[in-house]
Write an enzyme that holds these catalytic residues in place. Sequence first.
Site, mmCIF file in Angstrom:
data_model
loop_
_atom_site.group_PDB
_atom_site.id
_atom_site.type_symbol
_atom_site.label_atom_id
_atom_site.label_comp_id
_atom_site.label_asym_id
_atom_site.label_seq_id
_atom_site.Cartn_x
_atom_site.Cartn_y
_atom_site.Cartn_z
ATOM 1 N N GLN A 94 0.972 -1.061 -0.055
ATOM 2 C CA GLN A 94 -0.083 0.002 0.050
ATOM 3 C C GLN A 94 0.837 1.139 -0.024
ATOM 4 O O GLN A 94 1.498 1.724 1.011
ATOM 5 C CB GLN A 94 -0.811 -0.157 1.390
ATOM 6 C CG GLN A 94 -1.909 1.180 1.368
ATOM 7 C CD GLN A 94 -2.528 1.162 2.710
ATOM 8 O OE1 GLN A 94 -2.066 0.259 3.687
ATOM 9 N NE2 GLN A 94 -3.299 2.389 3.066
ATOM 10 N N GLY A 95 0.805 1.816 -0.840
ATOM 11 C CA GLY A 95 1.735 2.975 -1.027
ATOM 12 C C GLY A 95 1.117 4.403 -1.072
ATOM 13 O O GLY A 95 0.692 5.207 -2.041
ATOM 14 N N SER B 124 1.499 6.674 2.280
ATOM 15 C CA SER B 124 2.358 7.600 3.125
ATOM 16 C C SER B 124 3.493 8.132 2.363
ATOM 17 O O SER B 124 4.363 7.207 1.778
ATOM 18 C CB SER B 124 2.868 7.068 4.465
ATOM 19 O OG SER B 124 1.539 6.545 5.303
ATOM 20 N N GLU C 60 -9.834 -0.687 6.488
ATOM 21 C CA GLU C 60 -8.776 -0.738 7.469
ATOM 22 C C GLU C 60 -9.278 -0.700 8.829
ATOM 23 O O GLU C 60 -8.773 -1.351 9.861
ATOM 24 C CB GLU C 60 -7.682 0.244 7.030
ATOM 25 C CG GLU C 60 -6.448 0.030 7.768
ATOM 26 C CD GLU C 60 -5.246 0.977 7.329
ATOM 27 O OE1 GLU C 60 -5.498 1.780 6.424
ATOM 28 O OE2 GLU C 60 -4.087 0.548 7.286
ATOM 29 N N GLU D 164 -3.820 9.608 18.165
ATOM 30 C CA GLU D 164 -4.200 10.672 18.028
ATOM 31 C C GLU D 164 -5.459 11.068 16.830
ATOM 32 O O GLU D 164 -6.430 11.800 16.992
ATOM 33 C CB GLU D 164 -3.256 11.822 17.944
ATOM 34 C CG GLU D 164 -2.280 11.865 19.122
ATOM 35 C CD GLU D 164 -1.351 10.913 19.242
ATOM 36 O OE1 GLU D 164 -0.968 10.069 18.214
ATOM 37 O OE2 GLU D 164 -0.813 10.288 20.176
#
Length: 399
Positions: free
Chosen positions: A138-139, A141, A256, A384
Amino acid sequence: MNDSRTILDRSVLGPDLPQVPFDHPFRVQFSDWLREHGPAGEEPLDQRRRFAYRRAWQRALAEGGWAGIAWPTEYGGHGATPLTQFMQYEEFALAGVPEPANTPGIILLGPTLMVHGSEELKQRFLPKILAGDEIWAQGFSEPDSGSDLASLRTRATLDGDQWRINGQKIWTTFAQYADFCFVLARTDPGSERHRGLTLLICQTRQPGVTVRPIKQISGDEEFCEVFFDDAHAPAAWTVGGVGGGWQTAMTLFQFERSDQGYTDHGRLLVRLEHARRRLRGIIEVHPERLSAFELASFRARFAELWIRCQELRLLNLRMAVIAESGESVSSAGSVTNLVWGELEKDVAQFDADIAGGDGITRGTAAAHHQLASRAASIYSGTSEIQRNIVAERLLGLPR
Ligand SMILES: Cc1cc2nc3c(=O)[nH]c(=O)nc-3n(C[C@H](O)[C@H](O)[C@H](O)COP(=O)(O)OP(=O)(O)OC[C@H]3O[C@@H](n4cnc5c(N)ncnc54)[C@H](O)[C@@H]3O)c2cc1C
């Protein structure tokens, strides 16, 4: 494969729940299969051997017809309901078998392709994802775009029937083993933020792609930097349409954040049970190693963690019941994700503390798990960010 895999008693999971009873025929049938066909021996700690072990395991699952059971039958699944999937995860945990190698493909990329991909792409890619024949990464970030994904800078321009991709991704899990990468790229050069993004399928084994694994504190090289220098990707492999990348990415995030594969209470309860047995062994054989205060503290921590695991179990069940009714779990997946991420770290710390010296010695399972668990509140969205989502979207608090 193994004919004598030990399977823990279901009482380790906690109380029997009426929606997913311990004597459900699916559980009995699947656990019999696991006992006979589960992978032999313990999963190796060494990463390369671990990946090979998980890949062989995925093939065995697929051959047995048990991989991706929630997938529709036309793509090789069983169309199993979310509650059946819930039971399957619990049975995996009790049998102590790992997740298959291509989990991102099965629970993220495959389902996203089913929603946004063309029929041609589905036929081309889905069967090989399930069988573990093609591994996916999974590209998303980038070095300065993690939580703030919309600021990404990797760009792609159309050149005939090919995209040309330039830029860099980071933290790309198992890119070194992957055959394909889902690349979120900016395809409209004048666009900003979440507009002008497109999801592309890029082959990783080509001259324009360089994969550089990153060493982690656990000793693993689980994720990588991926550099694209005029890498090409067929225009026909665009997923979700040109400019539809943000919406497609959001679909993937929903998978996800709601899939129990990422928020697996069963594995945590089993780990807790092994920690309890280890503690009992110390009490019986070397009681002098523990002061009364340490023992009381371990007992209190065990009780607290077990209760938190039960909370997570009920949250996962709630998500499955919502999905079973055909509704979307939407942002509620962030609650489960948040609870799981923090719990994963605390259970690993508890186990390492009971293991004593072993808990801080490289090469032991307790130390490895404790170090690897630190990432649980980062990937699939940091704690967060999950708190922000819960506050703003579920509770309606101001930004
Ligand atoms: C083990 C692992 C595997 C991963 N696998 C993949 C993968 O396969 N593919 C992929 O694309 N990515 C992957 N990632 C990357 C992951 O998605 C990012 O690390 C994550 O989204 C956080 O982004 P960042 O690291 O850039 O941190 P940043 O976004 O820079 O955040 C740094 C800190 O600031 C906090 N923060 C940031 N924004 C806010 C805000 N608005 N409010 C409050 N706090 C904030 C964060 O919570 C964090 O504590 C993986 C990460 C890990 C650890």
